[in-house]
Design an enzyme around this catalytic site. Sequence first.
Site: not given
Length: 355
Positions: A149, A165-166, A321
């Site tokens: 990420h 954030y990915t 997640c």
Amino acid sequence: MALKAVLASFALAAPSYYAAQRGILPHIPFDKLSSLALVVNHASGTPGSPFFRGFTIATVLSSIAFAVVGKELAKFTHVEEGFGRYPPYRQARPRVAPANPHLSKGFLDAKDYKPLKVSKITKLSPNVFRYTFALPAPRDVIGLPIGQHVAIKATIDGKIVTRSYTPTSNNIDIGVLELVIKIYPDGALTGKYFASLRVGDEVLFRGPKGAMKYTAGYCKHIGMIAGGTGITPMFSLIRAICEDPRDTTSISLVYANRTEDDILLRSELETFARRYPQNFEVWFMLDNPPAGWQGGSGFVTRNVMKERLPAAGPDTKIMLCGPPGMIGAAKKGLVELGFKEPGAVGKMGDDIFCF
């Protein structure tokens, strides 16, 4: 008769694949060979010598035999037409597997923040947006391995705030970096920063970050449990596996949300499940399902995980997640199902990996 015996012995002494040449003996004109020997001996000045007459006949027969054997040998060494056009030193190049594009270096820097400008903002739902950032050059790539990420830094109310954030894009998407962001009004970075971004604004990025660095062959089966915005790192793996025809990994995803409107990337996930059923299946769960809902409802319990995820084994990994409460309950249930509990610091080799 003695001459025929000698020739027969010669043929028998030859290698087995020349044995067929023994069939030429009945067709040799021995009477004419004697006359030929007389002519040759007369020319050489020794017309009455039996030794030289026999020697001449033997020489002629040897020449005939070796000519026939040579002709047959040529059949074994003959190469199909076309190959001979190339020099004898030319060799076929070994087949080399293509390089993994997801491991290519690109724009990102793991130590320093670098700016990118917003090039497009797409509204996906009332509170979900896709932000597209233009890389410096049209052919540039992000340089982000699958499963890792980026960090974003901004100054908000006089304080520096960073969040991870990915991206939903990867190195296949040249020239751009894309993020799908859900805006929370009270979110430190979403509500007070992303909500006010406009095309042309600059955002600071740093990366890659994270312990996961997925490549094909990591395992045979992956089970995923995602909640809310926790779908984005899962999506990067799902997309990479489904879009790689050489990757035969199977993925089972349980994706939990409060309401149907909260499901991020739903159309993309359903498209992958439809196009690549051998690689991917998804099970949506809602806290508050509408009437006629065909998916699951309530919490992701031990029974749900047993039914929807692959069983524990040496070729199975589980990825988590989402909200802390959901992740804690999922870990406990997975351990009861035979998966080894992960340590405080996540590693790629763990049975249960938390993003």
